[in-house]
Design a protein around this motif. Structure first.
Motif, mmCIF file in Angstrom:
data_model
loop_
_atom_site.group_PDB
_atom_site.id
_atom_site.type_symbol
_atom_site.label_atom_id
_atom_site.label_comp_id
_atom_site.label_asym_id
_atom_site.label_seq_id
_atom_site.Cartn_x
_atom_site.Cartn_y
_atom_site.Cartn_z
ATOM 1 N N ALA A 32 0.832 -1.202 0.000
ATOM 2 C CA ALA A 32 0.000 0.000 0.000
ATOM 3 C C ALA A 32 0.871 1.259 0.000
ATOM 4 C CB ALA A 32 -0.930 0.000 1.199
ATOM 5 N N SER A 33 1.940 1.238 0.762
ATOM 6 C CA SER A 33 2.866 2.377 0.792
ATOM 7 C C SER A 33 3.524 2.584 -0.564
ATOM 8 C CB SER A 33 3.940 2.165 1.851
ATOM 9 O OG SER A 33 3.373 2.037 3.119
ATOM 10 N N ALA A 34 3.896 1.492 -1.220
ATOM 11 C CA ALA A 34 4.526 1.592 -2.542
ATOM 12 C C ALA A 34 3.568 2.199 -3.563
ATOM 13 C CB ALA A 34 5.000 0.216 -3.000
ATOM 14 N N VAL A 35 2.314 1.806 -3.504
ATOM 15 C CA VAL A 35 1.318 2.361 -4.432
ATOM 16 C C VAL A 35 1.112 3.852 -4.168
ATOM 17 C CG1 VAL A 35 -1.133 2.315 -5.059
ATOM 18 C CG2 VAL A 35 0.150 0.187 -4.863
ATOM 19 N N ILE A 36 1.061 4.233 -2.907
ATOM 20 C CA ILE A 36 0.882 5.649 -2.550
ATOM 21 C C ILE A 36 2.067 6.479 -3.031
ATOM 22 C CG2 ILE A 36 0.782 7.263 -0.605
ATOM 23 C CD1 ILE A 36 -0.972 5.141 0.823
ATOM 24 N N VAL A 37 3.291 5.976 -2.806
ATOM 25 C CA VAL A 37 4.491 6.689 -3.252
ATOM 26 C C VAL A 37 4.489 6.838 -4.769
ATOM 27 C CG1 VAL A 37 7.001 6.436 -3.502
ATOM 28 C CG2 VAL A 37 5.942 6.107 -1.276
ATOM 29 N N LEU A 38 4.155 5.763 -5.473
ATOM 30 C CA LEU A 38 4.136 5.809 -6.932
ATOM 31 C C LEU A 38 3.083 6.786 -7.450
ATOM 32 C CD1 LEU A 38 5.392 4.655 -9.478
ATOM 33 C CD2 LEU A 38 3.677 2.850 -9.419
ATOM 34 N N LEU A 39 1.898 6.770 -6.849
ATOM 35 C CA LEU A 39 0.848 7.700 -7.276
ATOM 36 C C LEU A 39 1.223 9.156 -7.010
ATOM 37 C CD1 LEU A 39 -2.400 5.789 -6.265
ATOM 38 C CD2 LEU A 39 -1.473 6.163 -8.558
ATOM 39 N N LEU A 61 9.701 11.202 -11.203
ATOM 40 C CA LEU A 61 9.029 9.987 -11.667
ATOM 41 C C LEU A 61 9.944 8.771 -11.538
ATOM 42 C CD1 LEU A 61 6.574 8.670 -13.010
ATOM 43 C CD2 LEU A 61 7.637 9.183 -15.214
ATOM 44 N N ALA A 62 11.186 8.903 -11.944
ATOM 45 C CA ALA A 62 12.133 7.789 -11.828
ATOM 46 C C ALA A 62 12.373 7.413 -10.374
ATOM 47 C CB ALA A 62 13.451 8.151 -12.509
ATOM 48 N N LYS A 63 12.471 8.397 -9.513
ATOM 49 C CA LYS A 63 12.670 8.144 -8.084
ATOM 50 C C LYS A 63 11.466 7.428 -7.494
ATOM 51 C CE LYS A 63 15.567 9.596 -5.288
ATOM 52 N NZ LYS A 63 16.790 8.949 -4.856
ATOM 53 N N GLY A 64 10.267 7.806 -7.913
ATOM 54 C CA GLY A 64 9.061 7.150 -7.426
ATOM 55 C C GLY A 64 8.986 5.694 -7.852
ATOM 56 N N ILE A 74 3.785 10.117 -9.698
ATOM 57 C CA ILE A 74 3.141 10.287 -11.009
ATOM 58 C C ILE A 74 2.365 11.602 -11.043
ATOM 59 C CG2 ILE A 74 1.319 9.387 -12.506
ATOM 60 C CD1 ILE A 74 2.292 6.579 -11.764
ATOM 61 N N TYR A 75 1.665 11.910 -9.960
ATOM 62 C CA TYR A 75 0.924 13.166 -9.885
ATOM 63 C C TYR A 75 1.882 14.361 -9.961
ATOM 64 C CZ TYR A 75 -2.087 16.863 -8.123
ATOM 65 O OH TYR A 75 -2.774 18.036 -7.976
ATOM 66 N N SER A 76 2.993 14.287 -9.252
ATOM 67 C CA SER A 76 3.980 15.373 -9.302
ATOM 68 C C SER A 76 4.561 15.524 -10.701
ATOM 69 C CB SER A 76 5.113 15.109 -8.313
ATOM 70 O OG SER A 76 4.633 15.094 -7.008
ATOM 71 N N PHE A 77 4.794 14.389 -11.367
ATOM 72 C CA PHE A 77 5.297 14.418 -12.736
ATOM 73 C C PHE A 77 4.308 15.120 -13.664
ATOM 74 C CE2 PHE A 77 5.181 12.302 -16.914
ATOM 75 C CZ PHE A 77 6.429 12.658 -17.389
ATOM 76 N N LEU A 78 3.049 14.734 -13.567
ATOM 77 C CA LEU A 78 2.030 15.333 -14.437
ATOM 78 C C LEU A 78 1.812 16.804 -14.109
ATOM 79 C CD1 LEU A 78 -0.556 12.420 -14.530
ATOM 80 C CD2 LEU A 78 1.074 13.083 -16.310
ATOM 81 N N LEU A 79 1.842 17.137 -12.829
ATOM 82 C CA LEU A 79 1.658 18.529 -12.412
ATOM 83 C C LEU A 79 2.847 19.389 -12.840
ATOM 84 C CD1 LEU A 79 -0.442 20.162 -10.805
ATOM 85 C CD2 LEU A 79 0.979 19.802 -8.791
#
Length: 78
Positions: free
Chosen positions: A15-22, A49-52, A25-30
């Motif tokens: 769950a933590s991995a999914v939250i970090v990835l999301l 994005l790569a770090k996430g 991705i949101y920061s990348f798009l923003l």
């Protein structure tokens, strides 16, 4: 309470991995202004994005390693 009483940390780490990835991705798009209808290729957003992606994969991999070690240690104590 022993650490061996804990079954698995895999659901929490997944769950933590999914939250970090999301979040990344949101920061990348923003950061690339995708939500404004345009796309600006910013280098720092690609880094985020790569770090996430790296952090999410590392969290899942480390969880599997720790679960395996805990399983082996609890088997040796019996």
């Amino acid at each position: 309470m022993s650490i061996f009483a804990m079954k698995s940390i895999r659901p929490l780490a997944s769950a933590s991995a999914v939250i970090v990835l999301l979040m990344c991705i949101y920061s990348f798009l923003l950061g690339n202004k995708v939500f404004d209808g345009k796309f600006e290729n910013e280098a720092i957003t690609w880094y985020i994005l790569a770090k996430g992606i790296f952090c999410a994969v590392a969290l899942v991999a480390l969880t599997r390693i720790v679960d395996l070690m805990l399983e082996r240690m609890s088997g040796a104590n019996r």
